[in-house]
Scaffold this active site. Sequence first.
Site, mmCIF file in Angstrom:
data_model
loop_
_atom_site.group_PDB
_atom_site.id
_atom_site.type_symbol
_atom_site.label_atom_id
_atom_site.label_comp_id
_atom_site.label_asym_id
_atom_site.label_seq_id
_atom_site.Cartn_x
_atom_site.Cartn_y
_atom_site.Cartn_z
ATOM 1 N N ASP A 90 67.319 35.331 18.015
ATOM 2 C CA ASP A 90 65.882 35.622 17.973
ATOM 3 C C ASP A 90 65.170 34.650 17.044
ATOM 4 O O ASP A 90 65.545 34.515 15.872
ATOM 5 C CB ASP A 90 65.636 37.046 17.479
ATOM 6 C CG ASP A 90 66.221 38.086 18.415
ATOM 7 O OD1 ASP A 90 66.086 37.899 19.633
ATOM 8 O OD2 ASP A 90 66.805 39.077 17.925
ATOM 9 N N ASP A 138 72.395 36.330 16.596
ATOM 10 C CA ASP A 138 72.874 37.552 17.255
ATOM 11 C C ASP A 138 74.084 37.178 18.088
ATOM 12 O O ASP A 138 74.001 36.315 18.954
ATOM 13 C CB ASP A 138 71.777 38.152 18.128
ATOM 14 C CG ASP A 138 72.087 39.581 18.534
ATOM 15 O OD1 ASP A 138 73.249 39.852 18.883
ATOM 16 O OD2 ASP A 138 71.165 40.425 18.507
ATOM 17 N N ASP A 186 66.922 45.185 12.563
ATOM 18 C CA ASP A 186 66.831 46.620 12.831
ATOM 19 C C ASP A 186 66.594 47.325 11.507
ATOM 20 O O ASP A 186 66.462 46.687 10.455
ATOM 21 C CB ASP A 186 68.093 47.140 13.537
ATOM 22 C CG ASP A 186 69.368 46.787 12.771
ATOM 23 O OD1 ASP A 186 69.406 47.031 11.543
ATOM 24 O OD2 ASP A 186 70.305 46.279 13.403
ATOM 25 N N ASP A 235 70.425 37.783 9.906
ATOM 26 C CA ASP A 235 71.460 36.751 9.738
ATOM 27 C C ASP A 235 70.769 35.426 10.065
ATOM 28 O O ASP A 235 70.691 35.026 11.226
ATOM 29 C CB ASP A 235 72.630 36.986 10.691
ATOM 30 C CG ASP A 235 73.325 38.320 10.440
ATOM 31 O OD1 ASP A 235 73.258 38.803 9.306
ATOM 32 O OD2 ASP A 235 73.917 38.872 11.388
ATOM 33 N N SER A 285 46.969 12.760 49.478
ATOM 34 C CA SER A 285 47.408 13.720 50.486
ATOM 35 C C SER A 285 47.256 13.147 51.894
ATOM 36 O O SER A 285 47.782 12.083 52.203
ATOM 37 C CB SER A 285 46.626 15.022 50.312
ATOM 38 O OG SER A 285 47.232 16.066 51.043
ATOM 39 N N ASP A 295 67.252 34.305 13.796
ATOM 40 C CA ASP A 295 68.100 35.430 13.412
ATOM 41 C C ASP A 295 69.264 35.440 14.391
ATOM 42 O O ASP A 295 69.078 35.692 15.580
ATOM 43 C CB ASP A 295 67.297 36.732 13.493
ATOM 44 C CG ASP A 295 68.123 37.951 13.078
ATOM 45 O OD1 ASP A 295 69.270 37.758 12.652
ATOM 46 O OD2 ASP A 295 67.604 39.077 13.197
ATOM 47 N N ASP A 338 50.693 17.145 44.863
ATOM 48 C CA ASP A 338 49.443 16.774 45.518
ATOM 49 C C ASP A 338 48.280 16.921 44.531
ATOM 50 O O ASP A 338 48.149 17.942 43.847
ATOM 51 C CB ASP A 338 49.234 17.712 46.718
ATOM 52 C CG ASP A 338 48.096 17.287 47.620
ATOM 53 O OD1 ASP A 338 47.007 16.983 47.097
ATOM 54 O OD2 ASP A 338 48.286 17.279 48.846
#
Length: 801
Positions: A104, A98, A40, A46, A352, A96, A632
């Site tokens: 983040d 949080d 921010d 961090d 199939s 980072d 399939d």
Amino acid sequence: MRLHLPWCWRGSEGMALPTTGSSSLLSVRVLKAHGFPSKDILTPSDSYVSLWLPTASSQEFRTRTVRNCRNPVWNQTFHFRIHSHLKNLLELKVFDQDLMTKDDPIFSVLFDVGTLKVGESQWKSFTLNPQGKEELEVEFRLQSLSACPEHLITNGVLVAREFSSLDIQLQKIGSIQDNSESDGRVEALVSGSYEGSHTLTPGTSPVRFHFPTCWESELSVKLQSTSQEALKVPLRSLPSGHTVRVSLSAKEEPALMMQLKTEKGPEELAVRLGFGLCDEEQVFLKKRKQVVAKALKQVLQLQDELQEDEIPVVAIMATGGGIRAMTSLFGQLSGLKELGLLDCVSYITGASGSTWAMASLYEDPDWSQKDLAGPTTAVRAQVTKSKLSVLAPSRLQRYRKELKERAQQGYPSCFTNLWALLNEALLHDEPHNYKLSDQQEALEHGQNPLPIYCALNTKEKNLSTFEFGEWVEFSPYEVGIPKYGAFVPSELFGSQFFMGRLMKRLPESRICFLEGIWSNLYAANLQDSLYWSSEPDQFWDRWAQDQIILDKEETPSLKMEEPPSTTSKIAKFFTDLLTRRPLAEASHNFLHGLHFHQDYFQHPHFSAWKGTKLDGYPNQLTPVEPYLCLLDVGYFINTSCPPLLIPTRQVDLILSLDYNLQGAFQQLELVGRYCQQQGIPFPPITPSPEDKALPQECHIFSDPESLAAPVVLHFPLVNDSFRNHSAPGVQREPEELAAGEVNLASSGSPYHYTKVTYSEEDVDKLLSLTRYNICNNQEHLLQALGEAMQRRRQRNRQGEQ
């Protein structure tokens, strides 16, 4: 149970070979970073760094967190024991931290350890781009280890490593009469083991862990009553084959004793690593060639006996298409039987709806040696019956009971299992206790073609089928993924594997559960559904472009990713919405725990079948997944052709039976584009504009310049001369013309794939049409067989030169 011994990796077949390579100690010193953004305006990041090297440890290591700093310094060193023959890709991620929300990511780096030299140090500075400010500095050092070398088994793509087992038994010390209220339970964890964790109670039977021998694995023991860690034991410190006793004690617990014993695991693999045909298929082909030679001599009116190396390999390739495909295949096989050509066929592949017909036929071990009127009448009854009873309360109760029993056996729960039971009820009056391996009886004397069923392995989320889809083949002998050269006996598919060894054998599934996989429409995501309902060209153009990029990148020596921006987060949200598979299929992954050879990307067999965005990133490929997610094949190409293009099968002629209502050549053209992009020999599929506008009953495609490419005789589902002919050369009377009108429109047809019940008139028309289209092209079939025989002789002469 069949256990496959180590094979040799030699020549083009790429069979597995025991090998010994050097082990090294990788030291990664995370130094510092600078230029990191603030989370921010007021507070710096961090930051911490995570390290993940899955070939050395299952754990993700991380540095300490440096708080409120744009230029963090960690100066921390981490050590990894690696093997030189493995593809070792180290992933470094900067986060980072949080405390309130998910951490983040700032950026991530993928680094190829194979670029380092033993005995040297290398300093690296990683930046996102030349203009980027964010930078991470790391020092690498690779040192040789003098410890005992590790023995590997590899086919040049996948690698099976040594593994060991740890047995643990818990006992109380002293008197059994203990006044403590606690029962002494503990939780034992071994990181990187197959089991992960076990809860132990004193006096009960030992529990077992399986773990890679070479990893620095640790046993961690926690007391359940206090969640306190009571013991940590490095497993490499335990002498193999000897029992070690360790005591545990705590204030609120009775004294406990643990008995630990490690043993070396089996060297034999339950997974066959190899690109050649399995022994059983080779034995079958020798027997089948005698049947084919006799049939060819008769239909081609040959004077001389065919030598074994002159006998061409002929295959039937059937597409999907629900009830329409199942019904049509019965009609066409009846036509081939009538012409005496069914005994000329060595393989039959399906996807199939066509797999439903195949599975039904192979319940009779001699089906192709009999008149097909009986099986055709039986399928007619199932197609025309009312389907309302499949949801009757009594049926729903039976489904619930069987699904519960299946879960108790150890099979993962998923919607595909319920679809399998519903599908069985649509096709049969009663449950069939029949299994894929039971079809081996129909091959014992070479009396029938070898059936191969197809599916796609996909990702459960984040990628569409066009971005990640791997061909999977099922035969009565084996189930495998040709791209990796990895196969398991059919009776073991669905059981639990780790590092190529069988961990837990589950009862073999009834074949209806495999039919549910082969026709699994419900594991599709929105992106796949968009493809299904639109023209596929745009998806194919994107796939081809991705292939070009993949070929240029090859395996990454260095890959960096930018942090997610607001725009990219919004894009990721919509990507998740489009690619998540809400009803994903889940089967235990028999590749789980295997690693990749250092040169896997250059292996010719892997290169021929690579086709996903992740092929250059082994840390994200199928062996890391605990489950397969099978779908399939129609969500990629509606074809069952890939098993017939494996070089060791040497298929000379493919009878392409196409059941699509839209585009008589569309899916075959996509197969041609796929093979051209992959470098797989296949004839050019170039129908004329006139043929596209008014397709005929039969079209032949061949490549005169490539003997390795099979001849393709293509039978689209069209109503051409059948309108005016009740049989080849027999004109319809005016009152019979209505019987020749078959509605094959792409919409409004009674044969649309959503239709599960046909009227008696419609099913009779479809059976008659498909049988007629085969019988009316006898000359084309005989001509193609003759050409295939000539090409086989030319190929043999070319091989001798």
